[in-house]
Structures are given as structure tokens and as C-alpha cells.
Motif scaffolding. Sequence first.
Motif, PDB file in Angstrom:
ATOM      1  N   MET A  47       0.818  -1.135  -0.025  1.00 12.75           N
ATOM      2  CA  MET A  47      -0.113  -0.102   0.011  1.00 12.75           C
ATOM      3  C   MET A  47       0.936   1.156  -0.038  1.00 12.75           C
ATOM      4  O   MET A  47       1.667   1.396   0.730  1.00 12.75           O
ATOM      5  CB  MET A  47      -0.759  -0.108   1.297  1.00 12.75           C
ATOM      6  CG  MET A  47      -1.891   1.004   1.598  1.00 12.75           C
ATOM      7  SD  MET A  47      -3.315   1.111   0.329  1.00 12.75           S
ATOM      8  CE  MET A  47      -4.184  -0.093   1.499  1.00 12.75           C
ATOM      9  N   ARG A  48       0.809   2.076  -0.999  1.00 18.30           N
ATOM     10  CA  ARG A  48       1.609   3.355  -1.208  1.00 18.30           C
ATOM     11  C   ARG A  48       0.901   4.587  -0.939  1.00 18.30           C
ATOM     12  O   ARG A  48      -0.328   4.564  -1.929  1.00 18.30           O
ATOM     13  CB  ARG A  48       2.236   3.297  -2.461  1.00 18.30           C
ATOM     14  CG  ARG A  48       3.304   4.581  -2.703  1.00 18.30           C
ATOM     15  CD  ARG A  48       3.890   4.532  -3.800  1.00 18.30           C
ATOM     16  NE  ARG A  48       5.579   4.378  -3.465  1.00 18.30           N
ATOM     17  CZ  ARG A  48       6.405   5.245  -4.117  1.00 18.30           C
ATOM     18  NH1 ARG A  48       6.183   5.545  -5.075  1.00 18.30           N
ATOM     19  NH2 ARG A  48       7.561   5.140  -3.392  1.00 18.30           N
ATOM     20  N   ILE A  49       0.952   5.404  -0.100  1.00 23.22           N
ATOM     21  CA  ILE A  49       0.081   6.439   0.267  1.00 23.22           C
ATOM     22  C   ILE A  49       0.882   7.727   0.084  1.00 23.22           C
ATOM     23  O   ILE A  49       1.890   7.869   0.645  1.00 23.22           O
ATOM     24  CB  ILE A  49      -0.258   6.589   1.716  1.00 23.22           C
ATOM     25  CG1 ILE A  49      -1.047   5.172   2.103  1.00 23.22           C
ATOM     26  CG2 ILE A  49      -1.126   7.628   2.333  1.00 23.22           C
ATOM     27  CD1 ILE A  49      -2.213   4.841   1.378  1.00 23.22           C
ATOM     28  N   GLY A  50       0.006   8.669  -0.530  1.00 19.39           N
ATOM     29  CA  GLY A  50       0.785   9.929  -0.876  1.00 19.39           C
ATOM     30  C   GLY A  50       0.267  10.899   0.216  1.00 19.39           C
ATOM     31  O   GLY A  50      -1.011  11.065   0.495  1.00 19.39           O
ATOM     32  N   VAL A  51       1.017  11.656   0.788  1.00 22.57           N
ATOM     33  CA  VAL A  51       0.609  12.859   1.704  1.00 22.57           C
ATOM     34  C   VAL A  51       0.858  14.318   1.082  1.00 22.57           C
ATOM     35  O   VAL A  51       1.923  14.415   0.600  1.00 22.57           O
ATOM     36  CB  VAL A  51       1.371  12.767   2.986  1.00 22.57           C
ATOM     37  CG1 VAL A  51       0.923  13.770   3.952  1.00 22.57           C
ATOM     38  CG2 VAL A  51       1.253  11.355   3.539  1.00 22.57           C
ATOM     39  N   LEU A  52      -0.165  15.098   1.164  1.00 26.43           N
ATOM     40  CA  LEU A  52       0.180  16.392   0.739  1.00 26.43           C
ATOM     41  C   LEU A  52      -0.738  17.449   1.594  1.00 26.43           C
ATOM     42  O   LEU A  52      -1.830  17.138   1.952  1.00 26.43           O
ATOM     43  CB  LEU A  52      -0.096  16.637  -0.877  1.00 26.43           C
ATOM     44  CG  LEU A  52      -1.172  16.627  -1.673  1.00 26.43           C
ATOM     45  CD1 LEU A  52      -2.154  17.707  -1.450  1.00 26.43           C
ATOM     46  CD2 LEU A  52      -1.040  16.445  -3.135  1.00 26.43           C
ATOM     47  N   CYS A  53      -0.283  18.735   1.613  1.00 29.76           N
ATOM     48  CA  CYS A  53      -0.691  19.775   2.214  1.00 29.76           C
ATOM     49  C   CYS A  53      -1.328  20.775   1.374  1.00 29.76           C
ATOM     50  O   CYS A  53      -0.735  21.229   0.462  1.00 29.76           O
ATOM     51  CB  CYS A  53       0.370  20.409   3.388  1.00 29.76           C
ATOM     52  SG  CYS A  53       0.943  18.946   4.443  1.00 29.76           S
ATOM     53  N   SER A  54      -2.546  21.616   1.662  1.00 29.14           N
ATOM     54  CA  SER A  54      -3.007  22.365   0.696  1.00 29.14           C
ATOM     55  C   SER A  54      -3.529  23.676   1.436  1.00 29.14           C
ATOM     56  O   SER A  54      -4.234  23.208   2.597  1.00 29.14           O
ATOM     57  CB  SER A  54      -4.000  21.806  -0.077  1.00 29.14           C
ATOM     58  OG  SER A  54      -4.233  22.690  -1.251  1.00 29.14           O
ATOM     59  N   GLY A  55      -3.454  24.642   1.127  1.00 33.70           N
ATOM     60  CA  GLY A  55      -3.890  25.957   1.960  1.00 33.70           C
ATOM     61  C   GLY A  55      -2.975  26.655   2.696  1.00 33.70           C
ATOM     62  O   GLY A  55      -1.987  26.125   2.730  1.00 33.70           O
ATOM     63  N   GLY A  56      -3.307  27.354   3.435  1.00 35.04           N
ATOM     64  CA  GLY A  56      -2.405  28.101   4.412  1.00 35.04           C
ATOM     65  C   GLY A  56      -1.778  27.009   5.577  1.00 35.04           C
ATOM     66  O   GLY A  56      -2.349  26.049   5.691  1.00 35.04           O
ATOM     67  N   ASP A  57      -0.605  27.575   5.872  1.00 37.03           N
ATOM     68  CA  ASP A  57      -0.130  26.689   6.954  1.00 37.03           C
ATOM     69  C   ASP A  57      -0.824  26.774   8.163  1.00 37.03           C
ATOM     70  O   ASP A  57      -1.539  27.706   8.616  1.00 37.03           O
ATOM     71  CB  ASP A  57       1.284  26.746   7.003  1.00 37.03           C
ATOM     72  CG  ASP A  57       1.799  28.174   7.524  1.00 37.03           C
ATOM     73  OD1 ASP A  57       0.995  28.928   7.170  1.00 37.03           O
ATOM     74  OD2 ASP A  57       2.891  28.177   8.564  1.00 37.03           O
ATOM     75  N   SER A  58      -0.535  25.659   9.124  1.00 39.64           N
ATOM     76  CA  SER A  58      -1.234  25.787  10.230  1.00 39.64           C
ATOM     77  C   SER A  58      -0.708  24.995  11.448  1.00 39.64           C
ATOM     78  O   SER A  58      -0.014  23.852  11.019  1.00 39.64           O
ATOM     79  CB  SER A  58      -2.911  24.842  10.110  1.00 39.64           C
ATOM     80  OG  SER A  58      -3.529  25.112  11.309  1.00 39.64           O
ATOM     81  N   PRO A  59      -0.316  25.551  12.537  1.00 38.82           N
ATOM     82  CA  PRO A  59       0.776  24.857  13.463  1.00 38.82           C
ATOM     83  C   PRO A  59       0.100  23.614  13.880  1.00 38.82           C
ATOM     84  O   PRO A  59      -1.015  23.493  14.073  1.00 38.82           O
ATOM     85  CB  PRO A  59       0.661  25.793  14.679  1.00 38.82           C
ATOM     86  CG  PRO A  59       0.330  27.236  14.264  1.00 38.82           C
ATOM     87  CD  PRO A  59      -0.594  26.835  13.126  1.00 38.82           C
TER      88      PRO A  59
END
Lengths: 345, 345, 345, 345
Positions: free
Chosen positions: B1-13
Motif C-alpha cells: 500500500m503506497r500512500i501520498g501525503v500532501l498539504c494544501s492551503g495556508g499553513d497551520s501549527p
Amino acid sequence: MRIGVLCSGGDSPGMNAAIRGAVLRGVDVHGFDMVGFMDGWRGFHEGEWIPLDRSTVRGLSPLGGVMLGTSRARPFVHGDGDESDMRVIRERMAEYGLDGFLLIGGNGTQTVAKMLNDAGIRAIGLPKTIDNDLGGTDYTFGFDTAVSIACEAVDRLRTTGESHRRCMVLEVMGRNAGWIALHAGMAGGAQVTLIPEHPESIEQICEWVLSVRNRGRSSLVVVAEGFKPTGFDDEVTREGLDGFGRPRLGGIAEVLAPLIESRTGIETRATVLGHVQRGGSPTAFDRVLATRTGLAAADAVKEGLWGTMMALRGDSIEFVSLEEAVSRLKTVPADRYEQARLNFG
Amino acid sequence: MRIGVLCSGGDSPGMNAAIRGAVLRGVDVHGFDMVGFMDGWRGFHEGEWIPLDRSTVRGLSPLGGVMLGTSRARPFVHGDGDESDMRVIRERMAEYGLDGFLLIGGNGTQTVAKMLNDAGIRAIGLPKTIDNDLGGTDYTFGFDTAVSIACEAVDRLRTTGESHRRCMVLEVMGRNAGWIALHAGMAGGAQVTLIPEHPESIEQICEWVLSVRNRGRSSLVVVAEGFKPTGFDDEVTREGLDGFGRPRLGGIAEVLAPLIESRTGIETRATVLGHVQRGGSPTAFDRVLATRTGLAAADAVKEGLWGTMMALRGDSIEFVSLEEAVSRLKTVPADRYEQARLNFG
Amino acid sequence: MRIGVLCSGGDSPGMNAAIRGAVLRGVDVHGFDMVGFMDGWRGFHEGEWIPLDRSTVRGLSPLGGVMLGTSRARPFVHGDGDESDMRVIRERMAEYGLDGFLLIGGNGTQTVAKMLNDAGIRAIGLPKTIDNDLGGTDYTFGFDTAVSIACEAVDRLRTTGESHRRCMVLEVMGRNAGWIALHAGMAGGAQVTLIPEHPESIEQICEWVLSVRNRGRSSLVVVAEGFKPTGFDDEVTREGLDGFGRPRLGGIAEVLAPLIESRTGIETRATVLGHVQRGGSPTAFDRVLATRTGLAAADAVKEGLWGTMMALRGDSIEFVSLEEAVSRLKTVPADRYEQARLNFG
Amino acid sequence: MRIGVLCSGGDSPGMNAAIRGAVLRGVDVHGFDMVGFMDGWRGFHEGEWIPLDRSTVRGLSPLGGVMLGTSRARPFVHGDGDESDMRVIRERMAEYGLDGFLLIGGNGTQTVAKMLNDAGIRAIGLPKTIDNDLGGTDYTFGFDTAVSIACEAVDRLRTTGESHRRCMVLEVMGRNAGWIALHAGMAGGAQVTLIPEHPESIEQICEWVLSVRNRGRSSLVVVAEGFKPTGFDDEVTREGLDGFGRPRLGGIAEVLAPLIESRTGIETRATVLGHVQRGGSPTAFDRVLATRTGLAAADAVKEGLWGTMMALRGDSIEFVSLEEAVSRLKTVPADRYEQARLNFG
């Protein structure tokens, strides 16, 4: 309607904000007359109290400690809450013209609130404990501040631990429940977190510490004061535990550190965080929770909801019965602890 | 199982802690292969990614920002998510060998997650917004840190405001929802809190400020960036609002301050807190919430719970449907705002 | 010109910033080749080092601890610095191609620097000690951070002390010099400050604590770890001091607290702050001081000022002879202590 | 001996500690009678004052702002300090029974102190300015707190800047002197620091920002409010500067950000830190410096050292003549700025 406010047990960041919330709403919105007893039941029994109004609670929200003082003075002067004790309380209430109580405290205090209520003395509970071990509510005010301070200590100890390739053991509060250790350990990325609910052997702890060293890092161990290692034998006892596995002197961190050092060969240092965990300005989270708890308590009085405790449920403050709140100590469940072990070893 | 992680929008602590939690559990416990795309959808479309394992997430919990970067790059290169867009995404996934996504983001990102899932592309949502305006969850990580920073600013402005007998206006984030203003204002004891959900007139605001002065204090006004005063007329517009009641230049605080000063005669100063609210080391609360969100997301993958978002409910992380999460913007309800007004004027 | 950097003794906030300053100026401006030895003299003798350049020092300024590691490993492998020891050092320097040293450390390290220099081995000292007990310089980096942390603990303990009407005893670092206690006590308004340079009797301490109680307040006692009460008799010894007046177990705070409680009848609690004082992100003051110390050290190399230590004098960094720096321990003078006593009793 | 204390100009963290130090020593040790005028010269001229003794200064050390209030009310009611003005002051002093003044303030206030002294009216100066631009003293209290807050903002903005690959511009206080920017920039590792003493062109600034991007990083620009770019032409003016190179609206950061963005193509955001820099609890450094300044001022009165200002020199508080203190504005010298540029570009 004249309401007496008193605080009992150890202080908890947010108590001032809770009093302020109750007074701003109780006096200004609902028109109550409110008084505060100094140092808990001592002030009640000795007649030391102050009027509470907008001016007396001015600027209280950011302040740590509690302006009324708190103590472990006993509510019941004769026994453990029998009718003669209740009679004393009723007499003083009549003397002061009191219609009911707002009682700010932890498990013991909420139990007293329930006993009073069962005896027909009106009381409403505001839960407060840095240990977060009170049932019926998601969190109690004071807990977030304690976790923040403990987490900051983890951050600080980590840098010095890594610089010296040392194992650092940090003892935080939590005699019966390991919530502070659990949260501070997870927030700070501790490699080992030890809590009263889940005993571990010295051997297992040392194995984790060695495993961390083997992948090139230095261990940070967070231990709750109530943690007790399992499987200790005579040798361990001689090294620092009494016959019941409790530390002979000092805190549990001061017992564990030399044991870890002697068994792993890794230089190990103990820090007992102590009273700083309950002091200082509350976090924004605790100020908001405490203020809302106070507001809700004033509303509960207005609505005649005696015998309830103000509880956080999700993002709401709800009225739960005191019975539910004090029926059990809220400890860390196994699955929550298992999550925290993710980073172990 | 290969999972991709990505972040979108403004950063958030807390984004780093969330990634760390997902990776420690996903890779070490569930045996997934995990990769992270740089700068959100940009890295996905341009093939810029890094492998994620224990060593890449080491020490991430206390760090602000996000090590993968984040951006507002569009997921859909042709249109707004039609079949041709989905085909592009499926092709790249095949190229990278991806089985599914963990998408860390706010309302927009969770809406994308839902669209992907509806199109048969596996996605799980990790909610993140300092504004706390996402449905389905009690709080989102980043919010507590933003409130803490805003509350600290209130504490600081209060001392200088009182020393100069000035009215201080603090603008905090919150374009559509006033949660940061509500909590920071309550925690700091602001005398006026203004949020987008509850417009007020300049006249009412000035009346509160004068009332505070009349009882001998200096006002602290907390205003969310999206607040718009009501009932402004031509004169007001000329003074700083455009035809739609929005500030002509600068933030709303910079519009309100001169209006308050000219109408009350009280020296008034504006501070726009800005980007510092989203930066720096997360609070312990946000680190724990983010770590648990990441852990839960890895578990959701394991259990095949595609199409869900990890949500805080009370003290539990639950799996809610993306549909529920994005169905409405979570704004401040009237009764919560009414509580905060307790201290007004 | 190839320069070796190494850190010795306990870690001190600012060491990373000092290395960064020395490298940015040494490599980029003066064109040196710089290397860092891991864990102090251990890395030097075992050949463990890393190249130092702009990329290796990136982002170091805010980080606590020290990226090179530090230890108390001995520089002299045969004796106490005789010629055979120097020969070993010269041989290794030749092996590594080293032209000289930047030595970051406290009194012991600066003494070594002087011995090396006297033996013709080029060395420049960068003073570092949280205790601030090094001569020749107004302050050493790390001290301000330690004082800040200790002062924050005073603020926190005060609120809980006042709430419980307790006497709180806080032990801070300072084995031979009481600077941290002096500054933290003055900053936090401690009612009693006890330092190694000025012994006091238990009787005097209790008198102060009672006097504070008599004017309605709770005492906050700050004690340096090296403080030793005078005039103790057999009874005191039995209560917790050994024959030399040193605490038998635990810190001095843990000795004083029960003595104060038993003699004054006031509930008294001890906190030993410990290792958290040396950890975590340095204050802005320490970052600036450390960065400037590093910059100056690189300049000193450039100008051939071997045998000097970088010292803060007023607002300038000056080059003082190592001889002056190590000639005496800088302790708290009587008049400075007398000022701090202003608030006593 | 009756001494009047008053504060003038902007508030500065530490003012409360300074008053407390002066009162504890002046009243309790030297036996003075002390009074404090409210809101600076306003209280003096309008007869609003309070007695100052141990109880009125209790617990003041950690508090921001100033309990007496401060203002820019003019000391001289008729002119700029001519004999008629002095006569008014002498008359009021006689009325209040005052023997002399302790004046807490910045450059303007110390100049007034000198004028009073020259006219035979006894005055002693306590220097205070967050800008640190007062001569004769190494540092003024308030400066360290302001730098700490600005440095914390740098740390926070850096994480969000790096996450979004943005250039972040932070405006800090400093109208005529760039000390806060210099120290915060060095402490936070800013890639560009801009101060009033050293104008730079937009072209140079953009070159630095591009150079930082080219080595893979995001720029953090710290700019003092008084900085003015050089060489601007009509185009620049149209973009946001008036004919004198001053920002047309908002702070200089709000002028620079769009210029940087449009010329480099790098997304750029401005933050104006503003009034939070002068508020809140003082750092331990400022509390100690302020307390010692107050103590010294009481001693100066005792010794009749009228016409002096309390100055920090190294680790000592010395008495300097007011003439020396006010003779020049202390600005950042070229070599200090050159050091800070180490990290530029």
C-alpha cells in the motif's frame, strides 16, 4: 438569591477566570448577591468572606492561583458528613444568609457537593483539577496549562539531553492518572512515557532506552509521579524502592534515573517538575474553559439545577449530575496509552 | 500500500506533528509505503516528492510550519474537477504507484478530497485550519495556537493601553468565522469582541468604549478581520470604508481605530496581528490533536475508511464522512457570542 | 587556515548561535576552513568531526543545546597537561591539518585554552556558562536564558504559594556563585534569596519567612544549589545535613523546606528546577551575545589574537587575555547581594 | 525629604519594577516620603497623586505597563521651559511639599530633567525607552523585552514563510535608531535587516531576496519603522512612497512588500508588529535592570546627586550627568550594522 463561592483542594490555573465568569453573569445578568469564602472551608467556618462583584473580579482572567485562596480544610467539623455536620453548615448558611454554594474543586470537592445536595443543601460543582482525572467531563481547567508547562520542560530537556547523549527522566504530576504524562509525552515526542495505569518493568524501560540509543538518539522518559515499576526484586528495593515498590525518597524519577544508568551504562539525569506545573498564568484554552464553566454555573443557579456539575462535552458546557461526575476516577484507557507507545524504544 | 501525503492551503501549527503521527503509525505499525509531495498539488503534478519514514519525521512535533511545504496550487489542471481532471490525477497516481491520499487542509481541501473520493480516487482528510470554521469536528489543529498567540497579544496590549488610557483595537484572523476573536477576547477579557457573524454599528461600538471609560478602565477591542460594521453612511465611507462597508485600505482595525477616536475623543490605536498567528511552535494541545489526527488517518487507511475525515469529538478522534465535514462552514452561534458579550461596555 | 571548533563542559543556550556566528564570518568572510569535533575532546581524540560551513549552521540560532555535542571528556590523555599530553594534541592537529582551536566552554575549558596557548598551541576562548561565574566578561551566554527560566518558575510558584498561604522554596543552579539566584530572585521579587557567597543561619531564614507572613504575604525563597546554612547544630544535621553542612540527600531546597516548616509552622514546599534551566531555545539576548561572540572569535583568528577570550564589556565584545579570564571565579559581591536583600523579611 | 515620581512618554516594560525598586529603597531604607503623579505631568499639574510605599508597590515587578500611567502631557504650561514655566513648577512643588523629582522617561524626559536641574529644581533621571536610543547607558529597560517580542515574531514568521516559500517582511519599532531591528534580526537569523541609519535601495534589497531564493531558502526581512529606501524614482513613489520617500499609508513594511513582490516575483507578505512590542510582562533582564535603576535612583537622592541619570555601564549602575545622557541620540554604528549583514543575501 445569595450564593457563596469557595475553592477546595490544590490550586489549578483558571480558578480566577471561573470565579470571574460566575460573578459577571451571576451578579450583572441574573442579579444574584455573591460572596467568596477565603481559603475554602476555613473561611466558611471562621466567617472570613468578601463580597464578589464586577470590581472584585476585574482583570482576574490571566492570573494564576486563586484570589480567594484554597485549602484542604475540612467541610465537616464533627465527622465525615453526618447530620450533625450538615446542621453546622446549615446554621452558618443561615447566619450568612446563603441560599446555595458554587464549589470549585476536584474529586473530593465534588463528592462533598453531592453529599451536601443529598442532604438538601444546595450546591453546584465547578470541576477543577490539573490531573484531569474527574469523570463526566472531557477536560478540567488547569489540565491544559499543566500539560503546556510539562511539554515545555520536555522541549528544554531534550536539547540538553541530546547535547550530552544523556537519558533524561522527567517526572510530572499525576498520582492516580497519567493524563499529564500522556499528553506531554506525546506533544514532546518522548521515547518512553510511564503512567500509573500501566506498570512496566525496569528491564522493559531499559530495553526501550537502549533501543533509542541504538538508533542514534537520546531518550526522553516522561513519568507520572504515581507510576510504580513492576517486577522489582530485592536488589531494586535496596536501590531505592520500599517494600511496596514506592520510591523511598524523592520522586519516582529520582529512583528510575540511577536504575536506568546502572543497567544501560547511559548517563541518566532526573528532573522532578513539581509545583511549577500548577502555577502561573493559565493558557488561553484554560481561561476560556474556566470562564465558560463559571458562566454556566451562574446559569445553573438561575435555572435551579442544584446537584449538577458543569462539564465540557465536545465544544459545549453541559450540566451533568454530580453522581455521574464522582462515580469513577477517569484514568487513561489502554488504547490511548497504546497510541502513545508508538514512538517508544 | 503506497500512500501520498500532501498539504494544501495556508499553513497551520501542527501540520508537522500530523505528518509525523501518520508516518510513525502508517509505516512502522501498518507497513505502508508513504511519500510526501512538496508544496501541495504543485509537487504532485510536477513529480516532486520525498519518501516518508521514521527518520524523515524525526523531531517534527514541536516545529511550526510544515516540512513538505504547502501552497494553493490547484489540484485540477483543466477545470473544476471534471472527468478530464480526474484522469490526469489517476495517471499520475499510476505513475507514482499511489494507492491513495492523505490530504491535510481546510474546507477547500476537504471538498477536493470528497470530489476525488466521489470519482473513485481514494482519499482521507486531515482537517487543518487556524480559523476553526470546518464542520464535523470540535476543533481543528492550529486553532489553539492561533488563539494563544492572539490572547498573548491581548495581554500585552492591555498593559500599554491602560498605561496610556487608550482604546486598543486588535485585529485577529477570521474572514468568515470569528472563533479566534471569540476565544482570544474571552481569554483576555476584552471589553468588545467583533466577529463577522454578528455585525454591529459604529455607534454601538463607541457606546461600549465610552461605557468602559466611564467606569474607569481602558477598552480592549478584539475584531476579526472579516467583521463589517453596520449602518455606515456616507461619512463613514469617506472615512475609510468602500461602498460595501469593507475597509478601503489596511485591515478593519485600521478603519475602526480612527472612527472610534473621532467619535469618543479617546485616543485609539490599531494593531493588525497578521501572519504571526499561524507561525511558530504549536501549543501542546495542537501537537497532541495533530498527532492523534495523523495516527487515526493511518488507521483509517488500514481499515479502508476512504472518504472520511478525522474529527475530534469530545476526547475521541472519530471518522466522519467528508460530506458532513464540508456541508457547512462552522460559524459562531448566537448564544456563544452572547456569552462573550458579558464583559462588554 | 584550518580551525577546529569544540565544546566542553555542560551545554549552555547560545552555543549553536556562537558556532553559527564563527562559521558565517570565519568561512564566508575570512575564507577559513572550519571543522567541528563531536562531543568535545572525545571527538578530537577519536577523530570524529564534521566540516562546518554555511549549510551546516543553517537555522541554528534559535536552537538550544549544541549540534556538535559536548562532554567532559579530558583533553589530556596522559596527565594534567604535561608535555606528553601536548605532544598528543600536536600530533592529532598535524593529522587533521589544524592550525588552531576555537574552544567553547566555561572556566575549566578556558584554563585548558590558556595551557594550550602557553604550550604554543593556538587557541581562542569563547566563554560559556549558565552560572555567569567566569571573570573578564560582564556576562556569558546561557546565563540570561537560565535566569529567564528561573524567573518564570518564581512567577509560577508565587501564584500557587499565595493561593495556599505556603512558603515556596525554589532551588536554582549555581554551585559556587549565586548569580542565577540573585537575578531570578530580584526579577521575581523573592522575599529571601540565598547564595553560596553569603551563608545565613536557619534561624535568620525563618525569621524572614515569619516576618513576611506577619505582613500578610507568602514567602518565596530562591536558593542557589551551592548555598550552605551556617550555625547548624546536631539537630539540624540529623534533620538533613551531613557533617559538612551539605544536604544529605536531594538538593538544598529539599533540606531547607522541612526545616522552615518545622520551625515556623508554615506549610513549606521545595522545587528543584534542575536541568530545564540549561535547555531550550535561547533568549534573544543570549542569541545576540553568542552570535557576536562567534563573530569576534573569527575576527580574532584573522588578526592572530591567539590566547585571548571574547568578552562582553558594556555593549562591546573585546579580546581579553585568557589569563585575566581564568584568574578568579566571579562571585556575587557583597553590595550586589545587599541590594537584593531589600525585599527580605 | 519628599520625592515625587512621574513617568513621561511611551510606556516601557520595567517601569513598574523601577518604581518598586526606588520606593523599597527610598522609603524603607532611606526614610523618604514618596508620592507618584498620575499620567505624568498631567497629574502633577492637576494635583492627582498617590502615596508610594511598600504596599502600593507590592507585586509590581512582573507587571507590564505602569501603575502610575504615563502620558505626553507637557511639563511646561506657558512655553518651552522659560522662567515662567519654572515658576509654575516651583509653586506646585511648594504646594505638595516636594523636594525633588525622579523622572522616568526617554530622551525628551531626560532633557526636561536637565532643564529643571539647570533652573535649580532638583531632578534625577531614570532612563527608559524600548528604542535604546538614549546616550550614556549601555541599555535602557524595555529594550530587551521589545527585542524578545520581535525575535519571537521572527521565529514565528519564519516557519510560515518557509512553508509557503514566501518572503516575509516584519516591521518593528525604531523611528530614529534601528537597535530593535538589529538585535531581533541577528537573534532570528534574518536575511535582511533594514535600519534608519543605513538606507538601502529597493534594488539592493531585491537582490538579497533573490540571492536567498537562489540558495533554496525563504527570506525574512526585518525593517525598522524609520527606514527609508534610497534612490526611489517616480515609479516607486507611485507605488507607495510620498515625495520624501516616506510610506504614503501604513508602515514601511506595507510599502516594501509589494515592491519586493513585483520586482522579484516572489510572494511577499508584510507584518507590522506595532504596540505589542511595548506591552506585557518584562523579561527577567529588564526587571533586574529596572529594579537596580530604581534602587540607584533612591541612593542618588540620598547622596544628593541631583542632575544625574542612572546608567548601565557593563554590569554596574553608574551616575552619569544628564548632559552626557541627552547630548546625542545613540544610533547603530556602521560596524555593528556590518556584522549583522553577515547573513544577508
